[in-house]
Design a protein around this motif. Structure first.
Motif, PDB file in Angstrom:
ATOM      1  N   SER A   1       0.832  -1.197   0.000  1.00  0.00           N
ATOM      2  CA  SER A   1       0.000   0.000   0.000  1.00  0.00           C
ATOM      3  C   SER A   1       0.870   1.252   0.000  1.00  0.00           C
ATOM      4  O   SER A   1       2.022   1.232   0.435  1.00  0.00           O
ATOM      5  CB  SER A   1      -0.916   0.007   1.227  1.00  0.00           C
ATOM      6  OG  SER A   1      -0.149   0.217   2.397  1.00  0.00           O
TER       7      SER A   1
ATOM      8  N   GLU B   1       0.496   3.777   1.880  1.00  0.00           N
ATOM      9  CA  GLU B   1       0.772   4.110   3.284  1.00  0.00           C
ATOM     10  C   GLU B   1       1.980   3.329   3.794  1.00  0.00           C
ATOM     11  O   GLU B   1       2.844   3.870   4.480  1.00  0.00           O
ATOM     12  CB  GLU B   1      -0.460   3.793   4.130  1.00  0.00           C
ATOM     13  CG  GLU B   1      -0.314   4.168   5.584  1.00  0.00           C
ATOM     14  CD  GLU B   1      -1.572   3.849   6.364  1.00  0.00           C
ATOM     15  OE1 GLU B   1      -1.455   3.131   7.363  1.00  0.00           O
ATOM     16  OE2 GLU B   1      -2.666   4.328   5.970  1.00  0.00           O
TER      17      GLU B   1
ATOM     18  N   GLN C   1       5.163   4.671   2.279  1.00  0.00           N
ATOM     19  CA  GLN C   1       5.538   5.912   2.939  1.00  0.00           C
ATOM     20  C   GLN C   1       6.187   5.617   4.289  1.00  0.00           C
ATOM     21  O   GLN C   1       7.191   6.229   4.648  1.00  0.00           O
ATOM     22  CB  GLN C   1       4.318   6.810   3.114  1.00  0.00           C
ATOM     23  CG  GLN C   1       4.656   8.145   3.740  1.00  0.00           C
ATOM     24  CD  GLN C   1       3.453   9.056   3.854  1.00  0.00           C
ATOM     25  OE1 GLN C   1       2.364   8.765   3.366  1.00  0.00           O
ATOM     26  NE2 GLN C   1       3.650  10.173   4.519  1.00  0.00           N
TER      27      GLN C   1
END
Length: 171
Positions: A28, A30, A33
Protein backbone atom coordinates in the motif's frame (compact mmCIF):
# COMPACT_ATOMS: atom_id res chain seq x y z
CA UNK A 1 11.80 -45.87 -2.89
CA UNK A 2 13.82 -43.46 -5.01
CA UNK A 3 11.10 -43.49 -7.69
CA UNK A 4 8.47 -42.74 -5.06
CA UNK A 5 10.38 -39.63 -3.87
CA UNK A 6 10.87 -38.46 -7.44
CA UNK A 7 7.17 -39.01 -8.20
CA UNK A 8 6.01 -37.14 -5.10
CA UNK A 9 8.47 -34.30 -5.83
CA UNK A 10 7.19 -34.02 -9.41
CA UNK A 11 3.56 -33.92 -8.19
CA UNK A 12 4.37 -31.19 -5.67
CA UNK A 13 5.99 -29.09 -8.37
CA UNK A 14 3.06 -29.70 -10.73
CA UNK A 15 0.37 -28.78 -8.20
CA UNK A 16 2.22 -25.83 -6.67
CA UNK A 17 0.19 -22.71 -7.37
CA UNK A 18 1.69 -20.44 -9.98
CA UNK A 19 1.40 -16.73 -9.31
CA UNK A 20 2.33 -13.96 -11.62
CA UNK A 21 3.56 -10.64 -10.30
CA UNK A 22 0.53 -9.00 -11.91
CA UNK A 23 -1.81 -10.92 -9.56
CA UNK A 24 0.13 -10.12 -6.41
CA UNK A 25 -0.99 -7.23 -4.29
CA UNK A 26 1.29 -4.24 -4.22
CA UNK A 27 2.43 -2.74 -0.95
CA UNK A 28 0.00 0.00 0.00
CA UNK A 29 1.02 3.62 -0.48
CA UNK A 30 0.77 4.11 3.28
CA UNK A 31 3.18 1.21 3.83
CA UNK A 32 5.60 2.54 1.21
CA UNK A 33 5.54 5.91 2.94
CA UNK A 34 6.20 4.29 6.34
CA UNK A 35 9.15 2.33 4.89
CA UNK A 36 10.56 5.49 3.24
CA UNK A 37 10.20 7.47 6.47
CA UNK A 38 11.91 4.71 8.48
CA UNK A 39 14.77 4.58 5.96
CA UNK A 40 15.18 8.36 6.03
CA UNK A 41 15.20 8.34 9.85
CA UNK A 42 17.86 5.60 9.90
CA UNK A 43 20.06 7.49 7.42
CA UNK A 44 19.65 10.66 9.47
CA UNK A 45 20.64 8.89 12.73
CA UNK A 46 23.67 7.28 11.08
CA UNK A 47 24.84 10.56 9.51
CA UNK A 48 24.40 12.44 12.79
CA UNK A 49 26.56 9.85 14.57
CA UNK A 50 29.26 10.09 11.89
CA UNK A 51 29.23 13.89 11.90
CA UNK A 52 29.45 13.96 15.70
CA UNK A 53 32.66 11.89 15.55
CA UNK A 54 34.57 14.51 13.57
CA UNK A 55 34.71 18.12 14.76
CA UNK A 56 35.64 19.28 11.27
CA UNK A 57 32.04 19.93 10.31
CA UNK A 58 30.94 21.43 13.65
CA UNK A 59 33.24 24.42 13.12
CA UNK A 60 31.70 25.30 9.76
CA UNK A 61 28.49 27.20 9.19
CA UNK A 62 25.62 25.58 7.31
CA UNK A 63 26.05 28.03 4.41
CA UNK A 64 29.60 26.90 3.72
CA UNK A 65 28.80 23.18 3.65
CA UNK A 66 27.72 21.26 0.53
CA UNK A 67 27.33 17.49 0.27
CA UNK A 68 26.59 14.89 -2.39
CA UNK A 69 25.56 11.27 -1.93
CA UNK A 70 26.88 8.35 -3.95
CA UNK A 71 23.60 8.24 -5.86
CA UNK A 72 23.98 11.95 -6.72
CA UNK A 73 27.28 11.10 -8.43
CA UNK A 74 25.71 8.25 -10.42
CA UNK A 75 22.88 10.57 -11.53
CA UNK A 76 25.42 13.21 -12.54
CA UNK A 77 27.24 10.65 -14.66
CA UNK A 78 24.02 9.88 -16.52
CA UNK A 79 23.68 13.56 -17.39
CA UNK A 80 27.29 14.42 -18.16
CA UNK A 81 28.75 11.12 -19.32
CA UNK A 82 31.79 9.25 -18.06
CA UNK A 83 35.03 11.05 -17.34
CA UNK A 84 38.22 10.31 -15.38
CA UNK A 85 37.43 12.74 -12.57
CA UNK A 86 34.01 11.28 -11.93
CA UNK A 87 35.31 7.71 -12.16
CA UNK A 88 37.94 8.36 -9.48
CA UNK A 89 35.24 9.83 -7.20
CA UNK A 90 32.95 6.85 -7.82
CA UNK A 91 35.74 4.47 -6.76
CA UNK A 92 36.17 6.38 -3.50
CA UNK A 93 32.40 6.46 -2.90
CA UNK A 94 31.76 2.77 -3.62
CA UNK A 95 31.94 -0.08 -1.13
CA UNK A 96 29.90 -1.33 1.80
CA UNK A 97 28.55 1.10 4.38
CA UNK A 98 25.57 1.80 6.61
CA UNK A 99 23.19 4.63 5.82
CA UNK A 100 24.76 6.57 2.99
CA UNK A 101 28.19 7.84 2.05
CA UNK A 102 28.41 11.59 1.69
CA UNK A 103 31.00 13.72 -0.05
CA UNK A 104 31.33 17.09 1.69
CA UNK A 105 32.88 20.27 0.34
CA UNK A 106 33.63 23.06 2.82
CA UNK A 107 33.74 26.77 2.04
CA UNK A 108 32.86 26.02 -1.60
CA UNK A 109 36.36 24.64 -2.26
CA UNK A 110 35.97 22.24 -5.22
CA UNK A 111 39.53 20.87 -4.93
CA UNK A 112 39.33 19.33 -1.45
CA UNK A 113 36.61 17.07 -0.13
CA UNK A 114 35.69 14.83 2.77
CA UNK A 115 33.89 11.52 2.43
CA UNK A 116 32.09 10.58 5.64
CA UNK A 117 30.33 7.28 6.33
CA UNK A 118 29.74 4.45 8.80
CA UNK A 119 31.34 1.17 7.76
CA UNK A 120 29.64 -2.20 8.23
CA UNK A 121 31.48 -2.66 11.55
CA UNK A 122 29.90 0.57 12.87
CA UNK A 123 33.13 2.56 12.70
CA UNK A 124 32.79 6.17 11.59
CA UNK A 125 35.14 6.99 8.72
CA UNK A 126 36.34 10.29 7.28
CA UNK A 127 38.38 10.25 4.07
CA UNK A 128 40.12 13.45 3.06
CA UNK A 129 40.46 13.67 -0.71
CA UNK A 130 42.14 16.16 -3.03
CA UNK A 131 41.62 16.84 -6.73
CA UNK A 132 44.80 16.64 -8.80
CA UNK A 133 44.64 17.05 -12.56
CA UNK A 134 41.78 14.75 -13.70
CA UNK A 135 41.36 12.55 -10.64
CA UNK A 136 40.63 12.53 -6.93
CA UNK A 137 43.29 11.12 -4.61
CA UNK A 138 42.99 9.87 -1.04
CA UNK A 139 45.05 12.12 1.26
CA UNK A 140 44.06 10.90 4.74
CA UNK A 141 41.77 8.41 6.48
CA UNK A 142 40.45 8.79 10.02
CA UNK A 143 38.45 6.14 11.84
CA UNK A 144 36.56 6.42 15.12
CA UNK A 145 34.35 4.00 17.00
CA UNK A 146 30.72 4.72 16.17
CA UNK A 147 27.41 3.92 17.80
CA UNK A 148 25.38 0.92 16.73
CA UNK A 149 22.20 2.38 15.25
CA UNK A 150 19.13 0.17 15.58
CA UNK A 151 15.75 1.18 14.25
CA UNK A 152 12.59 -0.91 14.17
CA UNK A 153 11.28 -1.61 10.69
CA UNK A 154 7.85 -0.47 9.63
CA UNK A 155 5.24 -2.97 10.82
CA UNK A 156 3.26 -2.84 7.59
CA UNK A 157 6.20 -4.49 5.87
CA UNK A 158 5.91 -7.50 8.20
CA UNK A 159 2.13 -7.66 7.72
CA UNK A 160 2.56 -7.50 3.95
CA UNK A 161 5.12 -10.31 4.04
CA UNK A 162 2.84 -12.51 6.18
CA UNK A 163 -0.11 -11.84 3.89
CA UNK A 164 1.93 -12.83 0.81
CA UNK A 165 3.04 -16.02 2.59
CA UNK A 166 -0.57 -16.96 3.42
CA UNK A 167 -1.71 -16.08 -0.11
CA UNK A 168 0.89 -18.50 -1.48
CA UNK A 169 -0.17 -21.28 0.93
CA UNK A 170 -3.91 -20.89 0.34
CA UNK A 171 -4.55 -19.53 -3.17
Amino acid sequence: MKKLFLGVGALLLFFQPQHSSANEEEISEECKQMVDETKAEYINLVNNDVLASFDLLEKKSENSLIFFTASDLWKNEMLTGKNETLESLKKLMSGKYRGEKRLYFLNHDPTRGYILYKDINNNNIMLTIKKEANEWLLVDKKEKKGKIIVLQTAKCNDQHFMQKMFDNLYP
